[in-house]
Design a protein around this motif. Structure first.
Motif, PDB file in Angstrom:
ATOM      1  N   SER A 113      -2.294  11.735  -2.605  1.00 38.70           N
ATOM      2  CA  SER A 113      -1.739  10.390  -2.439  1.00 38.70           C
ATOM      3  C   SER A 113      -2.842   9.382  -2.127  1.00 38.70           C
ATOM      4  O   SER A 113      -2.828   8.248  -2.634  1.00 38.70           O
ATOM      5  N   LEU A 123      -6.551   0.966  -6.818  1.00 39.89           N
ATOM      6  CA  LEU A 123      -7.308  -0.198  -6.373  1.00 39.89           C
ATOM      7  C   LEU A 123      -8.568  -0.438  -7.200  1.00 39.89           C
ATOM      8  O   LEU A 123      -9.173  -1.511  -7.104  1.00 39.89           O
ATOM      9  N   TYR A 167       1.797   0.847  -8.139  1.00 41.12           N
ATOM     10  CA  TYR A 167       1.351   2.147  -8.644  1.00 41.12           C
ATOM     11  C   TYR A 167       2.307   3.240  -8.161  1.00 41.12           C
ATOM     12  O   TYR A 167       2.940   3.120  -7.123  1.00 41.12           O
ATOM     13  N   ALA A 207       0.858  -1.176   0.000  1.00 38.26           N
ATOM     14  CA  ALA A 207       0.000   0.000   0.000  1.00 38.26           C
ATOM     15  C   ALA A 207       0.883   1.211   0.000  1.00 38.26           C
ATOM     16  O   ALA A 207       1.942   1.190  -0.562  1.00 38.26           O
ATOM     17  N   LEU A 208       0.524   2.240   0.699  1.00 38.14           N
ATOM     18  CA  LEU A 208       1.273   3.489   0.637  1.00 38.14           C
ATOM     19  C   LEU A 208       2.613   3.320   1.318  1.00 38.14           C
ATOM     20  O   LEU A 208       2.754   3.549   2.506  1.00 38.14           O
ATOM     21  N   ASN A 223      -3.003   4.261   9.020  1.00 38.05           N
ATOM     22  CA  ASN A 223      -3.211   2.895   8.552  1.00 38.05           C
ATOM     23  C   ASN A 223      -3.242   1.929   9.728  1.00 38.05           C
ATOM     24  O   ASN A 223      -2.419   2.006  10.642  1.00 38.05           O
ATOM     25  N   THR A 249       3.933  -1.108  -3.207  1.00 39.72           N
ATOM     26  CA  THR A 249       2.616  -0.506  -3.322  1.00 39.72           C
ATOM     27  C   THR A 249       1.701  -1.451  -4.086  1.00 39.72           C
ATOM     28  O   THR A 249       2.152  -2.388  -4.745  1.00 39.72           O
ATOM     29  N   MET A 279      -4.100   6.088  -4.459  1.00 39.20           N
ATOM     30  CA  MET A 279      -4.314   4.721  -3.987  1.00 39.20           C
ATOM     31  C   MET A 279      -5.712   4.240  -4.344  1.00 39.20           C
ATOM     32  O   MET A 279      -5.898   3.104  -4.797  1.00 39.20           O
ATOM     33  N   GLU A 280      -6.717   5.097  -4.140  1.00 41.32           N
ATOM     34  CA  GLU A 280      -8.089   4.733  -4.505  1.00 41.32           C
ATOM     35  C   GLU A 280      -8.185   4.334  -5.974  1.00 41.32           C
ATOM     36  O   GLU A 280      -8.795   3.311  -6.319  1.00 41.32           O
ATOM     37  N   GLN A 285       3.312   6.703  -6.599  1.00 41.22           N
ATOM     38  CA  GLN A 285       2.796   7.680  -5.654  1.00 41.22           C
ATOM     39  C   GLN A 285       3.142   9.099  -6.121  1.00 41.22           C
ATOM     40  O   GLN A 285       4.262   9.351  -6.541  1.00 41.22           O
TER      41      GLN A 285
END
Length: 223
Positions: A132, A140, A91, A18-19, A192, A87, A136-137, A93
Motif C-alpha cells: 500500500s 505521487l 489512485y 492520501a491513504l 501519518n 486518495t 502511494m509512492e 489502493q
C-alpha cells in the motif's frame, strides 16, 4: 479538519487525502503476531524499527496515538476526526485498511489557525502495508495536481525523517493554504502526521510529532 471558512477545499480534503481508510474496516478482537517476510526499505530504517509485525487491537492503537497532554503548549482537541475516502488523484489502493485510528488538534484562530492530525492505519500484514505504501509512492510520481470540490490541490514531494521502514512527505497547496503530510511505513502500519494552515503550516511541529508518534507506536508493538 481545517476551518472551512479559511481553507476552502483544502479543509475538506488535505488532512484526509492520501491513504484513505475504508468504511468497512474490521478490527481484530485480540493482538496477535502476523507472520510476514521482511520489507525492503527504499530509505534507511530507523535505529529501532518495530521488532515484530504485531497486530494490535483498535483500543491498543488508539492508546498509542499522541494525546493532548503530549502536544506542545497552545493546542486543543478538534472534534472533527472524520477520515474521508479521498486518495491522491483517486489512485486505487491494493489492500483495505483493517483499522484506522485518528486524532486531530487545533491551535490559534482566524488566518493564524493551525491544525494537526495524527493517525495509524493497520493492515492485515506487513506485506499489505508495504504494498500500500508503494502504491502511494508510485501514484505521487505522476500525481502533481488535481481538482477536488472545485479547487485545485497541488502536490509536491517533501523531505522527511527516515523513520520506521520507509518514509515520505507531501506538501499540499490550495486556496492560499498549505498542508504538510508525512507518512512512515512501520511493520503492518502506516503512520501519518499532518499539519496545516494559512500563515504557518507547522513544518517543525509535523517533524516533531512524526518522531513521537512513531516512537509511541513502536513501544506499543513491543508489549
Amino acid at each position: 479538519m481545517f476551518h472551512r471558512q479559511y481553507f476552502g477545499a483544502l479543509g475538506a480534503a488535505a488532512m484526509s487525502v492520501a491513504l484513505a481508510a475504508c468504511s468497512n474496516t474490521a478490527a481484530p478482537t485480540a493482538a496477535k503476531p502476523a507472520a510476514s517476510p521482511s520489507v525492503a526499505a527504499s530509505s534507511p530504517a530507523s535505529s529501532s524499527p518495530t521488532p515484530q509485525a504485531a497486530l494490535l487491537t483498535k483500543a491498543q492503537l488508539t492508546s498509542a496515538l499522541l494525546s493532548l497532554s503530549q502536544m506542545p503548549p497552545g493546542w486543543s482537541t478538534d472534534s472533527n476526526s472524520s477520515t474521508g475516502d479521498k486518495t491522491f488523484c483517486n489512485y486505487r489502493q491494493p489492500h483495505k485498511v483493517q483499522i484506522h485510528v485518528l486524532r486531530t488538534f487545533q491551535k490559534g484562530g482566524g488566518l493564524t489557525a493551525t491544525v494537526a492530525s495524527v493517525g495509524i492505519r493497520q493492515y492485515a500484514s506487513a506485506r499489505d502495508a508495504a504494498e500500500s505504501f508503494t502504491a502511494m509512492e508510485k501514484a505521487l510520481e505522476s500525481c502533481h495536481q488535481e481538482t477536488y470540490q472545485g479547487s485545485v490541490l497541488k502536490y509536491s514531494p517533501m523531505s522527511v525523517d527516515k523513520l520506521g521502514d520507509r518514509s515520505l512527505g507531501v506538501r499540499i497547496d490550495s486556496d492560499g493554504a498549505t498542508a504538510l503530510q508525512q507518512f512512515t511505513l512501520d511493520g503492518p502500519t502506516l503512520i501519518n502526521v499532518g499539519t496545516g494552515g494559512v500563515a504557518d503550516a507547522g513544518a517543525d511541529t509535523a517533524t516533531k510529532l512524526l518522531r513521537e508518534q512513531v516512537d509511541r507506536y513502536e513501544a506499543a508493538a513491543r508489549k
